[in-house]
Every structure is written in structure tokens, then in C-alpha cells.
Write an enzyme that holds these catalytic residues in place. Structure first.
Site, short mmCIF file in Angstrom:
data_model
loop_
_atom_site.label_atom_id
_atom_site.label_comp_id
_atom_site.label_asym_id
_atom_site.label_seq_id
_atom_site.Cartn_x
_atom_site.Cartn_y
_atom_site.Cartn_z
CE1 TYR A 14 11.69 42.28 62.06
CE2 TYR A 14 12.81 44.31 62.66
CZ TYR A 14 12.29 43.08 63.01
OH TYR A 14 12.38 42.66 64.30
CG HIS A 19 4.53 42.88 59.17
ND1 HIS A 19 3.19 42.85 58.89
CD2 HIS A 19 4.61 42.95 60.53
CE1 HIS A 19 2.49 42.89 60.01
NE2 HIS A 19 3.33 42.96 61.02
CG ASN A 113 -1.61 43.56 66.41
OD1 ASN A 113 -2.79 43.52 66.74
ND2 ASN A 113 -0.78 42.55 66.64
#
Length: 186
Positions: A14, A19, A113
Site C-alpha cells: 500500500y 489512501h 471510512n
């Protein structure tokens, strides 16, 4: 003491994704202020140091984005920190163009979220936040695929420049000059 948390997802796969811009900012703050962020506690990587004469805890939650509040809530409780005044969250925002930043003192999760989880565990929507634009999801794309994707070369240049501005904003905010940071960078 200020808690400065950058949101992202743990693990190499990631790194440098849309993100994970929050993690990227924590890495830059760590480098800039010589604060090692390598202590594993509260389901996060943490580092304690000083920014502009204020004691800070730099935090990279290791709970994955959607559960960020589990780590942040534990930290707030452990250190008895009032989120309304001493918590700064840095995260991605798809409603802003790449490289644009927006500072807010409070607000809803806006569909994010990670922020939704923090609001739930902190028990309030009132905490300082710095949003970094990562651009709108292209039509037909899955949102998860988009935010877990990487920037183009041009976009990466814009967000990297934004990281420097975010560090400047954090320096103002820990000095109690959030309104000035908002005026300069919003």
C-alpha cells in the site's frame, strides 16, 4: 501533547497509494523533526518528539484504514487527550484535486471510512483534520481500486508538494494557530 495521526494501510503493497498520503506526511514530519516512528503500541507505529516547542506523538495506525478509530481511540484514552483540541488527523480526500489541502476543525466523515471509525471511537466529530486531495474517482472505476492505486507522475509531484504545506500547517496548528493555517492553506 498533540496526537498527529496520518491514516493509511500497513504493509509494503500500500506504500505510495492514494489512501496512504497520511502515512507519507507522518514520514515527512518524522524526517523533518527527527522523530523516529518505530515504537509499536496501541495498534500503531508511534514516535514521540517535539514540533514548535510542543510535545507530539506521531502515529501511523496499523489497523487498516477502515478500523483507524480502534487505534486512535486507545491512544486518546491512554494519554487522556481531548480530541477537540489536541488531535490532528491527516488523510486522503477524493473530492479535492490532487495536491489541494483543506484544513477543518470538525465535520462529518464525508464518506471516509477511516474518519467514520475515528468519530465512532473518539465519540466526537470535533477534531482537527487536514485533508489531502487525491482526485476524483474516474467513472466506471471501483472506489477501493482507485484509492488503493498509485498516482501518475504529475499527480505525485503535486501531492509531494502538498506534503510540505501540510507540515507547515501542522507547525502552525500545534502552536494554536489553526485559523492562520486555514487562511494560508485552504
Amino acid at each position: 501533547m498533540f496526537i498527529i495521526a496520518g491514516l493509511g494501510n500497513p504493509s509494503k503493497q500500500y506504500e505510495r497509494t492514494r489512501h496512504n498520503v497520511g502515512f507519507d506526511v507522518i514520514d515527512l514530519l518524522s524526517e523533518k523533526y527527527n522523530i523516529k516512528v518505530n515504537e509499536k503500541k496501541h495498534r500503531a507505529l508511534c514516535g514521540t518528539g517535539w514540533i514548535e516547542g510542543q510535545k507530539v506523538l506521531l502515529v501511523k495506525p496499523q489497523t487498516f484504514m477502515n478500523l483507524s478509530g480502534e487505534s486512535i481511540g486507545t491512544i486518546l484514552n491512554f494519554y487522556k487527550i481531548a480530541p477537540e483540541t489536541n488531535l490532528i488527523i491527516v488523510y486522503d480526500d477524493i473530492s479535492l484535486v490532487p495536491g489541494k489541502i483543506r484544513i477543518r476543525k470538525k465535520g462529518s466523515a464525508g464518506g471516509h471510512n477511516g474518519i467514520k471509525s475515528i468519530i465512532s471511537h473518539a465519540g466526537t466529530q470535533e477534531f482537527l483534520r487536514i485533508k489531502i486531495g487525491v482526485g476524483e474517482k474516474p467513472q466506471g472505476w471501483d472506489l477501493a481500486d482507485y484509492v488503493l492505486g498509485r498516482f501518475s507522475k504529475e499527480e505525485r509531484k503535486l501531492v509531494t508538494e502538498a506534503f510540505e504545506k501540510v507540515c507547515d500547517a501542522v507547525a502552525l496548528m500545534v502552536r494554536g494557530e489553526t485559523d492562520q493555517a486555514m487562511n494560508l492553506f485552504n
